[in-house]
Design a protein around this motif. Structure first.
Motif, PDB file in Angstrom:
ATOM      1  N   ALA A   1       0.867  -1.175   0.000  1.00 44.84           N
ATOM      2  CA  ALA A   1       0.000   0.000   0.000  1.00 44.84           C
ATOM      3  C   ALA A   1       0.902   1.221   0.000  1.00 44.84           C
ATOM      4  N   ASN A   2       0.637   2.160  -0.901  1.00 43.72           N
ATOM      5  CA  ASN A   2       1.532   3.307  -1.070  1.00 43.72           C
ATOM      6  C   ASN A   2       1.321   4.422  -0.056  1.00 43.72           C
ATOM      7  N   SER A   3       0.377   4.243   0.874  1.00 42.67           N
ATOM      8  CA  SER A   3       0.103   5.281   1.861  1.00 42.67           C
ATOM      9  C   SER A   3      -0.646   4.678   3.043  1.00 42.67           C
ATOM     10  N   ARG A   4      -0.728   5.447   4.118  1.00 45.85           N
ATOM     11  CA  ARG A   4      -1.490   5.026   5.281  1.00 45.85           C
ATOM     12  C   ARG A   4      -2.963   4.837   4.918  1.00 45.85           C
ATOM     13  N   GLN A   5      -3.489   5.748   4.107  1.00 44.98           N
ATOM     14  CA  GLN A   5      -4.886   5.658   3.706  1.00 44.98           C
ATOM     15  C   GLN A   5      -5.152   4.376   2.931  1.00 44.98           C
ATOM     16  N   ASP A   6      -4.268   4.048   1.976  1.00 43.71           N
ATOM     17  CA  ASP A   6      -4.450   2.833   1.196  1.00 43.71           C
ATOM     18  C   ASP A   6      -4.334   1.590   2.068  1.00 43.71           C
ATOM     19  N   ALA A   7      -3.394   1.584   3.009  1.00 41.58           N
ATOM     20  CA  ALA A   7      -3.225   0.423   3.884  1.00 41.58           C
ATOM     21  C   ALA A   7      -4.510   0.146   4.667  1.00 41.58           C
ATOM     22  N   GLU A   8      -5.137   1.200   5.166  1.00 39.72           N
ATOM     23  CA  GLU A   8      -6.391   1.032   5.911  1.00 39.72           C
ATOM     24  C   GLU A   8      -7.501   0.509   5.006  1.00 39.72           C
ATOM     25  N   ARG A   9      -7.592   1.057   3.801  1.00 37.00           N
ATOM     26  CA  ARG A   9      -8.631   0.613   2.862  1.00 37.00           C
ATOM     27  C   ARG A   9      -8.408  -0.831   2.439  1.00 37.00           C
ATOM     28  N   PHE A  10      -7.154  -1.198   2.179  1.00 36.47           N
ATOM     29  CA  PHE A  10      -6.848  -2.554   1.725  1.00 36.47           C
ATOM     30  C   PHE A  10      -7.221  -3.576   2.799  1.00 36.47           C
ATOM     31  N   ARG A  11      -6.827  -3.296   4.040  1.00 40.22           N
ATOM     32  CA  ARG A  11      -7.128  -4.239   5.131  1.00 40.22           C
ATOM     33  C   ARG A  11      -8.640  -4.361   5.333  1.00 40.22           C
ATOM     34  N   ALA A  12      -9.353  -3.253   5.189  1.00 42.87           N
ATOM     35  CA  ALA A  12     -10.805  -3.284   5.367  1.00 42.87           C
ATOM     36  C   ALA A  12     -11.459  -4.175   4.330  1.00 42.87           C
ATOM     37  N   VAL A  13     -10.986  -4.141   3.086  1.00 38.67           N
ATOM     38  CA  VAL A  13     -11.551  -4.993   2.034  1.00 38.67           C
ATOM     39  C   VAL A  13     -11.276  -6.461   2.345  1.00 38.67           C
TER      40      VAL A  13
END
Length: 441
Positions: free
Chosen positions: A145-157
């Motif tokens: 994940a290229n950012s903190r925001q993406d990491a959170e979204r990826f884990r949520a999915v």
């Protein structure tokens, strides 16, 4: 596979376009564990044959070099992976390509004591097909994940569908960098970063081009550049059916307006204002603190990708820019995107990835088989079609009649491949748009 100064670390990158080659190779270099010495690392590049296979010019413009680089089909690559012993493998492909390779590699490595650490991710802003793209990448050891925001979204999915989310690893875009912006240049330079497929209609692309030319006329003291990704006939990650080079033909343009190619980082070295619809170049500019604008002229819409920048403080229109507007990015929003963290802070963004890879390499009993979320049981109406496009059966094994890989292609075979790819690109870029327009009559 412990890393040591006496053992060469072998890294492979499989990419399907110039942009993904850049992301994959730079990511591989940044993820090499700290105890490895650069002189003891071998990087082999594989380019997946297809519509977007980069040309020699595109590869030179990317500027990322490997110890070896060659073009392969999916089946050729899988057979190569059966024979080679790599430590790290980066899959820098579109989602369907990643999924096919995960299943193909699982079959190719069946019964093997040790296998490489498999890494995948995205080349830039993730603004569409979030669930689809993520689940197609599930099964790799690291999903970056290229950012903190993406990491959170990826884990949520992943958590939301009951898939293992431990592979999600927060890093940053690997190609950020360059000198911070220190003030206006002479002449003041405005750069519009074009995108191959956003927007996709002739009307909208002509509108943006006309506004850029108009801005140059209104500000004759400025240099106004249209930064292009590729030349006509070349393809990048996305298909470009209406190149700006063709749209500008016959237009009366002022002397301070011109088209430029080249490495984006070098263009940004002389940029005072970066303008785009939703290009990843905006993140590169923001990282260097260059004034950056995401255009709202065509609306703030998911299909354009500029909705990703809501809250950034950088959304504006050409009317505002013509009047002298200077954007002020929101610091909190920028921080969540993994940009504007220069120097040592940026380098530390890859620490988690390096540490995770080092631990996986050190496992004495090797790694378990790859375990994608999609299987013939969980997605029987979806997965077989994805695998078949890469000449693989539902079990990941090459289908009968799949291209052989027992020898390198000879001169005649290479000529035929180039001709076929050229014909395909011609069909995509010239014939297909005409057929679509005829269908709209």
């Amino acid at each position: 596979m412990p890393v040591s100064a006496t053992k060469t670390l072998r890294v492979a990158v499989l990419a399907d376009s110039d942009t993904r080659w850049k992301w994959g190779a730079l990511t591989a270099k940044r993820l090499i564990p700290d105890e490895s010495d650069d002189s003891d690392v071998r990087l082999d590049g594989y380019l997946l044959r297809g519509r977007a296979t980069p040309t020699a010019r595109q590869l030179q413009e990317v500027g990322v070099h490997a110890d070896s680089l060659r073009e392969v089909t999916s089946v050729e690559f899988l057979r190569e992976m059966e024979q080679q012993s790599y430590d790290i493998l980066v899959l820098s492909l579109v989602g369907g390509g990643v999924q096919a390779m995960l299943h193909g590699l699982r079959a190719a490595w069946a019964g093997r004591e040790k296998r490489p650490v498999v890494v995948t991710g995205y080349v830039g802003v993730v603004y569409e097909k979030l669930a689809d793209g993520l689940l197609l990448r599930h099964g790799a050891d690291l999903v970056l994940a290229n950012s903190r925001q993406d990491a959170e979204r990826f884990r949520a999915v992943y958590d939301g569908v009951g898939a293992d989310s431990t592979a999600v690893t927060e890093v940053a875009l690997p190609f950020l960098g360059g000198a911070p912006y220190e003030g206006e240049h002479k002449p003041y330079t405005v750069v519009f970063a074009a995108q191959p497929s956003v927007p996709d209609s002739r009307r909208d692309r002509t509108y943006l081009l006309d506004r850029l030319i108009q801005h140059a006329r209104r500000h004759p003291e400025r240099e106004v550049l249209l930064k292009l990704r590729s030349k006509p006939g070349e393809h990048t990650t996305h298909i470009e059916e209406l190149p700006y080079q063709k749209l500008v033909q016959g237009k009366d343009v002022p002397a301070n307006f011109r088209l430029v190619y080249g490495h984006m980082g070098e263009v940004l070295d002389h940029t005072d204002l970066l303008v785009t619809v939703s290009s990843t170049a905006a993140l590169e500019a923001l990282h260097r603190r260059i004034p950056t604008v995401l255009l709202t002229d065509l609306g703030i819409r998911e299909t354009l990708g500029n909705h990703h920048f809501v809250g950034s403080g950088c959304l504006a229109s050409w009317d505002q820019l013509d009047a002298g507007h200077r954007p002020a990015p929101d610091a909190e929003w920028v921080a969540r995107q993994g940009v504007a963290a220069g120097g040592a802070s940026y380098e530390r963004a890859f620490d988690a990835g390096r540490e995770r890879i080092a631990k996986l390499l050190a496992r004495h009993r090797g790694l378990p088989p790859l375990n994608p979320y999609y299987t013939p049981e969980t997605a029987p109406g979806y997965l077989p079609g994805i695998l078949a496009r890469h000449h693989l059966g539902p079990d990941g094994v090459p289908l009968p009649g799949a291209p052989a890989a027992d020898k390198a292609p000879g001169p005649v075979r290479q000529i035929v491949r180039r001709a076929a790819r050229g014909a395909y690109r011609h069909g995509v870029q010239r014939v297909a748009p005409v057929i679509r327009r005829m269908g709209e009559l």
